[in-house]
Design a protein around this motif. Structure first.
Motif, PDB file in Angstrom:
ATOM      1  N   HIS A 118       0.817  -1.228   0.000  1.00 34.57           N
ATOM      2  CA  HIS A 118       0.000   0.000   0.000  1.00 34.57           C
ATOM      3  C   HIS A 118       0.845   1.271   0.000  1.00 34.57           C
ATOM      4  O   HIS A 118       0.652   2.174   0.812  1.00 34.57           O
ATOM      5  N   LYS A 162      -6.336   7.192   1.109  1.00 30.10           N
ATOM      6  CA  LYS A 162      -6.794   5.934   1.698  1.00 30.10           C
ATOM      7  C   LYS A 162      -8.117   5.483   1.089  1.00 30.10           C
ATOM      8  O   LYS A 162      -9.037   6.275   0.905  1.00 30.10           O
ATOM      9  N   ASN A 163      -8.184   4.181   0.755  1.00 32.33           N
ATOM     10  CA  ASN A 163      -9.400   3.560   0.208  1.00 32.33           C
ATOM     11  C   ASN A 163      -9.949   4.308  -1.016  1.00 32.33           C
ATOM     12  O   ASN A 163     -11.152   4.488  -1.180  1.00 32.33           O
ATOM     13  N   ALA A 164      -9.044   4.714  -1.881  1.00 31.66           N
ATOM     14  CA  ALA A 164      -9.440   5.506  -3.047  1.00 31.66           C
ATOM     15  C   ALA A 164     -10.495   4.783  -3.883  1.00 31.66           C
ATOM     16  O   ALA A 164     -10.317   3.629  -4.283  1.00 31.66           O
ATOM     17  N   ASP A 221     -13.303   3.483  -3.200  1.00 32.95           N
ATOM     18  CA  ASP A 221     -14.086   2.369  -2.644  1.00 32.95           C
ATOM     19  C   ASP A 221     -15.588   2.645  -2.727  1.00 32.95           C
ATOM     20  O   ASP A 221     -16.380   1.740  -3.026  1.00 32.95           O
ATOM     21  N   ARG A 255      -9.815   1.514 -11.771  1.00 35.04           N
ATOM     22  CA  ARG A 255      -8.345   1.502 -11.719  1.00 35.04           C
ATOM     23  C   ARG A 255      -7.761   2.407 -12.802  1.00 35.04           C
ATOM     24  O   ARG A 255      -6.744   3.068 -12.578  1.00 35.04           O
ATOM     25  N   GLN A 304      -5.317   0.492   0.503  1.00 30.34           N
ATOM     26  CA  GLN A 304      -6.109   0.459  -0.723  1.00 30.34           C
ATOM     27  C   GLN A 304      -6.817  -0.889  -0.885  1.00 30.34           C
ATOM     28  O   GLN A 304      -6.369  -1.904  -0.340  1.00 30.34           O
TER      29      GLN A 304
END
Length: 428
Positions: free
Chosen positions: A165, A171-173, A175, A188, A207
């Motif tokens: 990561h 963070k958690n792009a 999601d 992506r 991620q």
């Protein structure tokens, strides 16, 4: 006399040949019915009852405390397994798979692993690297993938950095976009214009969507689909028959745990199952315990000590894991190839936690003592994350400073929850 002894010597030699031939073939080749029955009975024998629980851990006390947690209204069902000193010593299930039907959780009930799936990808990556099938230090532009990173990120970030990561993305792009039904592959590609939390390779930023491009890379390195590579190289050799990918791997099981929020059963969403390396695995507690054993050098023919050391080794420091006192108790938190590591009471531990809507899971183990805990439950309550540390405290004994260890399963200061408001995702 010689003429009588000669046949006897010949008969004895023939008997020895037959005996050593039997030993060489083994019962699996000769297939004696009684041997097969005995072996099957041994394999099916699980330490599910108090009379089976032996070891340093006070299993009777631990069972009572876990049962109290499982009985709370925040919970539905729970499955726990413990390997102590390399041997499976405790398998216990609590509560229900479905509050509507009252179906009880059993050792065969399948739960979701959620982000514990990342350790599967990390283990396969380490295995392929040790077999010289993949270069963990090669940059991502070496492979044909759907991932696009801002700037020159694809030529800067290695596979090892991706799996620890270090993409630099927030963070958690994306999601939430995934949860709204958007395609992982398209998301992506869109990450090329996503905001950065730091320069690529300079910080840890957790991620899911970006991490899952490892499924594309590991599949290419294996010459097959990622799911098939995992089954062929890991799950099948470990005898993990219930371990499957995708929603069908859960819902087609004879017994599977429904996701809960309070007393309500949640509607399953397929979103995170579309990220097989990040969150795609489901299994029962017995197979998760087999996975735990393999991570502690229990199956050198499948995952060697060198492969495990590579997968578990810390690559980048992270922020605190969990919250409150537990977060403060876990020092030097780091991340490797899909695995977290930290120091607890002076011991180096490895593990991961997982969370998707209506499910939680955890795996924590001490590689040095080959002792660890796995747990899965079908609700969103966080208290069971303390189960591994309660078990390890019992195994380690009281701290050297004579201060009693904190009770991670203490419920005395936790009021009963208020009734939950209906949610749009609650099942009717």
């Amino acid at each position: 006399m010689t003429k009588y002894l000669t046949p006897l010597f010949g008969l004895a030699a023939l008997m020895l040949v037959i005996w050593y031939g039997y030993r060489a073939l083994g019962p699996e080749q000769i297939r004696l019915p009684l041997t097969e029955v005995a072996e099957a009975a041994t394999e099916d024998r699980l330490p599910t009852e108090p009379g089976d629980w032996r070891g340093k851990i006070d299993y009777l006390s631990l069972d009572r405390r876990i049962a109290a947690v499982a009985a709370r209204p925040e919970m539905a069902g729970l499955a726990v397994a413990i390997i102590e000193d390399g041997e499976m010593r405790f398998v216990r299930t609590y509560g229900v798979a479905d509050k509507r039907s009252g179906e009880q959780v059993t050792p065969q009930t399948v739960f979701r692993w959620a982000s514990l799936s990342k350790g599967v990808a990390g283990s396969l990556a380490a295995k392929l690297a040790q077999q010289s099938e993949i270069d963990l230090d090669a940059t991502l532009n070496r492979w044909q993938t759907s991932l696009k990173l801002p700037g020159n990120g694809m030529s800067q970030i290695t596979l090892a950095q991706l799996m620890s990561h270090q993409t630099g993305l927030t963070k958690n792009a994306y999601d939430r976009k995934l949860e709204d039904g958007e395609s992982p592959g398209l998301l992506r590609a869109r990450l090329r214009t996503a905001p950065l939390q730091c320069m690529p390779g300079t910080c840890h930023s957790y991620q899911n969507i970006a991490f899952d491009v490892s499924s594309e890379i590991l599949g290419q390195a294996s010459g097959t689909l990622y799911d098939d590579a995992v089954q062929e190289q890991l799950f099948e050799p470990l005898g993990m028959e219930s371990a499957q990918f995708g929603m069908a791997g859960l819902t087609e099981a004879d017994s599977w745990a429904r996701p809960h929020r309070g007393d309500k059963v949640r509607i399953l969403s397929e979103s995170y199952w579309r990220l097989p390396a990040a969150a795609g695995v489901s299994s029962n507690i017995v197979d998760m315990a087999r996975w735990l054993g393999a991570q502690m050098s229990g199956n050198e023919d499948v995952l060697s000590s060198e492969m495990l050391a590579l997968a578990h080794a810390p690559i980048v420091r992270t922020g605190r894991v969990y919250r409150g006192d537990l977060a403060r108790a876990l020092v030097e938190p780091s991340y490797g190839l899909g695995w977290r590591s930290f120091t607890y009471r002076g011991r180096k531990l490895v593990g991961h936690s997982g969370a998707v809507d209506g499910y939680r899971a955890t795996i924590i183990f001490d590689p040095a003592t080959r002792t660890g805990v796995v747990a899965m439950w079908n609700s969103g309550w966080g208290v069971p994350f303390g189960i591994p540390f309660a078990a390890l405290d019992s195994y380690y004994g009281e701290p050297a400073n004579s201060q009693p260890a904190k009770d991670w399963l203490d419920l005395s200061d936790r009021p009963l929850p208020k009734p939950l408001e209906p949610s749009a995702r609650d099942a009717p």
